[in-house]
Scaffold this motif. Structure first.
Motif, PDB file in Angstrom:
ATOM      1  N   LEU A  20       0.816  -1.211   0.000  1.00 13.78           N
ATOM      2  CA  LEU A  20       0.000   0.000   0.000  1.00 13.78           C
ATOM      3  C   LEU A  20       0.853   1.266   0.000  1.00 13.78           C
ATOM      4  N   LEU A  21       2.135   1.139   0.315  1.00 15.87           N
ATOM      5  CA  LEU A  21       3.037   2.288   0.305  1.00 15.87           C
ATOM      6  C   LEU A  21       3.917   2.372  -0.943  1.00 15.87           C
ATOM      7  N   PHE A  55      -2.640  -3.755 -10.320  1.00 18.30           N
ATOM      8  CA  PHE A  55      -2.176  -2.863  -9.250  1.00 18.30           C
ATOM      9  C   PHE A  55      -3.346  -2.029  -8.725  1.00 18.30           C
ATOM     10  N   ASP A  56      -4.105  -1.436  -9.623  1.00 18.16           N
ATOM     11  CA  ASP A  56      -5.233  -0.596  -9.220  1.00 18.16           C
ATOM     12  C   ASP A  56      -6.263  -1.376  -8.403  1.00 18.16           C
ATOM     13  N   VAL A  57      -6.619  -2.546  -8.885  1.00 16.12           N
ATOM     14  CA  VAL A  57      -7.638  -3.353  -8.210  1.00 16.12           C
ATOM     15  C   VAL A  57      -7.159  -3.786  -6.835  1.00 16.12           C
ATOM     16  N   PHE A  58      -5.949  -4.347  -6.763  1.00 18.55           N
ATOM     17  CA  PHE A  58      -5.472  -4.846  -5.472  1.00 18.55           C
ATOM     18  C   PHE A  58      -5.164  -3.713  -4.497  1.00 18.55           C
ATOM     19  N   ALA A  59      -4.673  -2.586  -4.968  1.00 21.31           N
ATOM     20  CA  ALA A  59      -4.421  -1.458  -4.069  1.00 21.31           C
ATOM     21  C   ALA A  59      -5.730  -1.010  -3.424  1.00 21.31           C
ATOM     22  N   LYS A  60      -6.775  -0.889  -4.208  1.00 17.48           N
ATOM     23  CA  LYS A  60      -8.080  -0.466  -3.686  1.00 17.48           C
ATOM     24  C   LYS A  60      -8.651  -1.503  -2.715  1.00 17.48           C
ATOM     25  N   GLU A  61      -8.648  -2.756  -3.126  1.00 24.37           N
ATOM     26  CA  GLU A  61      -9.271  -3.804  -2.313  1.00 24.37           C
ATOM     27  C   GLU A  61      -8.481  -4.091  -1.040  1.00 24.37           C
ATOM     28  N   LEU A  62      -7.152  -4.121  -1.121  1.00 22.28           N
ATOM     29  CA  LEU A  62      -6.354  -4.392   0.071  1.00 22.28           C
ATOM     30  C   LEU A  62      -6.434  -3.232   1.070  1.00 22.28           C
ATOM     31  N   LYS A  63      -6.541  -2.020   0.570  1.00 29.43           N
ATOM     32  CA  LYS A  63      -6.702  -0.855   1.460  1.00 29.43           C
ATOM     33  C   LYS A  63      -8.006  -0.990   2.241  1.00 29.43           C
ATOM     34  N   GLU A  71      -5.098  -6.028  11.392  1.00 29.91           N
ATOM     35  CA  GLU A  71      -4.057  -7.025  11.632  1.00 29.91           C
ATOM     36  C   GLU A  71      -3.589  -7.717  10.344  1.00 29.91           C
ATOM     37  N   LEU A  72      -4.375  -7.635   9.288  1.00 32.43           N
ATOM     38  CA  LEU A  72      -4.008  -8.276   8.025  1.00 32.43           C
ATOM     39  C   LEU A  72      -2.913  -7.518   7.273  1.00 32.43           C
ATOM     40  N   GLU A  73      -2.626  -6.286   7.667  1.00 30.84           N
ATOM     41  CA  GLU A  73      -1.587  -5.528   6.964  1.00 30.84           C
ATOM     42  C   GLU A  73      -0.222  -6.185   7.084  1.00 30.84           C
ATOM     43  N   HIS A  74      -0.075  -7.129   8.003  1.00 25.89           N
ATOM     44  CA  HIS A  74       1.200  -7.829   8.183  1.00 25.89           C
ATOM     45  C   HIS A  74       1.273  -9.120   7.370  1.00 25.89           C
ATOM     46  N   TYR A  75       0.205  -9.474   6.670  1.00 29.26           N
ATOM     47  CA  TYR A  75       0.242 -10.643   5.790  1.00 29.26           C
ATOM     48  C   TYR A  75       1.249 -10.369   4.671  1.00 29.26           C
ATOM     49  N   THR A  76       1.885 -11.407   4.224  1.00 29.42           N
ATOM     50  CA  THR A  76       2.818 -11.296   3.106  1.00 29.42           C
ATOM     51  C   THR A  76       2.053 -11.409   1.802  1.00 29.42           C
ATOM     52  N   VAL A  77       2.396 -10.563   0.857  1.00 31.08           N
ATOM     53  CA  VAL A  77       1.799 -10.607  -0.476  1.00 31.08           C
ATOM     54  C   VAL A  77       2.935 -10.798  -1.485  1.00 31.08           C
ATOM     55  N   ILE A  78       2.738 -11.728  -2.403  1.00 34.93           N
ATOM     56  CA  ILE A  78       3.746 -12.044  -3.419  1.00 34.93           C
ATOM     57  C   ILE A  78       3.081 -11.951  -4.786  1.00 34.93           C
ATOM     58  N   PHE A  79       3.669 -11.152  -5.679  1.00 38.41           N
ATOM     59  CA  PHE A  79       3.146 -11.018  -7.040  1.00 38.41           C
ATOM     60  C   PHE A  79       4.043 -11.760  -8.020  1.00 38.41           C
ATOM     61  N   GLU A  80       3.395 -12.382  -9.013  1.00 35.90           N
ATOM     62  CA  GLU A  80       4.086 -13.142 -10.064  1.00 35.90           C
ATOM     63  C   GLU A  80       4.987 -14.196  -9.440  1.00 35.90           C
TER      64      GLU A  80
END
Length: 160
Positions: A20-21, A55-63, A71-80
């Motif tokens: 998100l940053l 990027f647009d979709v996941f940035a909006k939805e994850l925010k 507490e989910l902000e600490h989950y790891t996200v891996i792309f590709e």
């Protein structure tokens, strides 16, 4: 790549908070470098446009997700993500926490069976070829980015 440097099996990795940053340009550059290293050529315009939409979709939805469950902000996200020992490409995104979410992104407005099948196959590969707790729940998600109000199931695959 420098001698002795190990190739990363993903395009971009961090926490949801990190994602998100991160700037779109920095994130996209990481995916471009990964694609070029893996495929031996730059990504084409179609792939680039798909990443931009993703990027647009996941940035909006994850925010929105972390606003509801901080507490989910600490989950790891891996792309590709490249699944170890698998001969095909991997899922567009893997989200690691108490459960493992394997997400495939489709820039479409309707369900495409090949995308459902790919999502299921990627989840099977992630489960089979990754060390770690084998009892972790793996949730398979196909994101149809242009669909409106779509929530369905096709077997074990959740379609949004």
């Amino acid at each position: 790549m420098m001698t002795g440097e190990r190739k990363k099996p993903y395009g971009w990795r961090g926490t949801i908070h990190d994602f998100l940053l991160v700037s779109r340009q920095e994130w996209r550059s990481a995916l471009d470098r990964h694609h070029a290293a893996r495929m031996g050529r730059p990504a084409d315009d179609h792939q680039g446009a798909t990443w931009e939409r993703m990027f647009d979709v996941f940035a909006k939805e994850l925010k929105q997700l972390v606003q509801v469950k901080p507490e989910l902000e600490h989950y790891t996200v891996i792309f590709e993500y490249e699944v170890p020992h698998a001969s095909v490409r991997g899922p567009d995104m893997v989200l690691l926490g108490s459960s493992v979410f394997v997400l495939e992104f489709a820039d479409c407005d309707e369900i495409i069976q090949a995308s459902v099948d790919a999502t299921w196959a990627y989840a099977c590969d992630v489960h089979k070829h990754n060390p770690g707790p084998c009892d972790a729940e793996i949730i398979q998600v196909l994101v149809c980015a242009r669909a409106k109000d779509l929530i369905r199931r096709a077997g074990d695959v959740v379609i949004l």
